[in-house]
Design a protein around this motif. Sequence first.
Motif, short mmCIF file in Angstrom:
data_model
loop_
_atom_site.label_atom_id
_atom_site.label_comp_id
_atom_site.label_asym_id
_atom_site.label_seq_id
_atom_site.Cartn_x
_atom_site.Cartn_y
_atom_site.Cartn_z
N LEU A 1 10.95 12.31 5.26
CA LEU A 1 10.80 13.63 4.65
C LEU A 1 10.56 13.49 3.15
O LEU A 1 10.93 12.49 2.54
CB LEU A 1 12.06 14.47 4.86
N TRP A 2 9.95 14.49 2.58
CA TRP A 2 9.81 14.66 1.12
C TRP A 2 9.04 13.55 0.43
O TRP A 2 9.40 13.10 -0.63
CB TRP A 2 11.18 14.83 0.46
N THR A 3 7.98 13.08 1.00
CA THR A 3 7.12 12.14 0.31
C THR A 3 5.83 12.80 -0.15
O THR A 3 4.99 12.16 -0.75
CB THR A 3 6.76 10.95 1.21
N ILE A 4 5.66 14.07 0.16
CA ILE A 4 4.42 14.77 -0.16
C ILE A 4 4.20 14.86 -1.66
O ILE A 4 3.09 14.73 -2.16
CB ILE A 4 4.41 16.16 0.49
N ASN A 5 5.26 15.07 -2.43
CA ASN A 5 5.08 15.27 -3.86
C ASN A 5 5.02 13.97 -4.64
O ASN A 5 4.78 13.97 -5.82
CB ASN A 5 6.20 16.15 -4.41
N ASP A 6 5.22 12.85 -4.00
CA ASP A 6 5.20 11.55 -4.67
C ASP A 6 3.93 10.81 -4.22
O ASP A 6 3.93 10.14 -3.19
CB ASP A 6 6.46 10.77 -4.32
N PHE A 7 2.85 10.96 -4.98
CA PHE A 7 1.55 10.42 -4.56
C PHE A 7 1.53 8.90 -4.47
O PHE A 7 0.98 8.37 -3.51
CB PHE A 7 0.47 10.95 -5.50
N PRO A 8 2.10 8.14 -5.41
CA PRO A 8 2.11 6.68 -5.23
C PRO A 8 2.91 6.25 -4.01
O PRO A 8 2.52 5.32 -3.30
CB PRO A 8 2.76 6.17 -6.51
N CYS A 9 4.00 6.93 -3.71
CA CYS A 9 4.78 6.62 -2.52
C CYS A 9 3.98 6.96 -1.26
O CYS A 9 4.03 6.23 -0.28
CB CYS A 9 6.09 7.38 -2.54
N TYR A 10 3.25 8.06 -1.31
CA TYR A 10 2.38 8.44 -0.19
C TYR A 10 1.37 7.33 0.10
O TYR A 10 1.10 7.00 1.24
CB TYR A 10 1.66 9.74 -0.53
N ALA A 11 0.83 6.74 -0.96
CA ALA A 11 -0.15 5.66 -0.79
C ALA A 11 0.49 4.44 -0.15
O ALA A 11 -0.10 3.81 0.73
CB ALA A 11 -0.77 5.29 -2.13
N ASN A 12 1.70 4.09 -0.58
CA ASN A 12 2.39 2.92 -0.01
C ASN A 12 2.72 3.12 1.46
O ASN A 12 2.59 2.21 2.26
CB ASN A 12 3.67 2.61 -0.78
N LEU A 13 3.17 4.31 1.82
CA LEU A 13 3.60 4.55 3.19
C LEU A 13 2.45 4.74 4.16
O LEU A 13 2.50 4.27 5.29
CB LEU A 13 4.52 5.77 3.24
N SER A 14 1.41 5.42 3.73
CA SER A 14 0.33 5.75 4.66
C SER A 14 -0.72 4.66 4.77
O SER A 14 -1.41 4.56 5.78
CB SER A 14 -0.36 7.04 4.23
N GLY A 15 -0.88 3.86 3.72
CA GLY A 15 -1.94 2.86 3.73
C GLY A 15 -3.23 3.36 3.13
O GLY A 15 -4.24 2.67 3.15
N TYR A 16 -3.24 4.58 2.60
CA TYR A 16 -4.42 5.17 1.98
C TYR A 16 -4.29 5.05 0.47
O TYR A 16 -3.29 5.47 -0.10
CB TYR A 16 -4.54 6.64 2.38
N SER A 17 -5.29 4.51 -0.19
CA SER A 17 -5.23 4.36 -1.64
C SER A 17 -5.51 5.70 -2.30
O SER A 17 -6.58 6.29 -2.10
CB SER A 17 -6.27 3.34 -2.10
N THR A 18 -4.58 6.18 -3.09
CA THR A 18 -4.73 7.47 -3.76
C THR A 18 -5.28 7.28 -5.17
O THR A 18 -4.94 8.03 -6.08
CB THR A 18 -3.38 8.20 -3.81
N LYS A 19 -6.14 6.30 -5.33
CA LYS A 19 -6.79 6.04 -6.62
C LYS A 19 -8.29 5.96 -6.37
O LYS A 19 -8.74 5.65 -5.29
CB LYS A 19 -6.32 4.72 -7.21
N GLY A 20 -9.05 6.19 -7.40
CA GLY A 20 -10.48 5.98 -7.32
C GLY A 20 -11.28 7.19 -6.91
O GLY A 20 -10.83 8.33 -6.98
#
Length: 123
Positions: free
Chosen positions: A6-25
């Motif tokens: 729960l509650w990883t939606i507002n933490d974009f770097p954490c979202y990237a680590n958990l999902s495997g999707y790079s939130t950069k670029g």
Amino acid sequence: MRAALLWTINDFPCYANLSGYSTKGKFACPTCQESTCSEWLHFSRKRCYIGHRRFLDHNHPERKDSRYFNSCEEHETIQPPINGSKIVDMLRSINVKFGKKTPANPNLPSNWKKFSIFFKFPY
């Protein structure tokens, strides 16, 4: 025993680590993916995400306001968000080897970097 994430939606770097999707670029938005609107600002050397007006109603006055935005009117429409089963189908053939000396995998779709273990849990 089961656990909920729960509650990883507002933490974009954490979202990237958990999902495997790079939130950069260029394709940083995990919802829009390859239809992300972004521009490279040469003087500040940063990426700017400018496609936010496409989420407004089609007759909204700010869609035609080119003076305060990127000197363009917005005519794009919203792409339907991709669901989890389509993502799993895209990522099923990925074989990622972790480490510093492994080359980047050019066959990865969009900004995906790995097949997250969270896709394997029964939901």
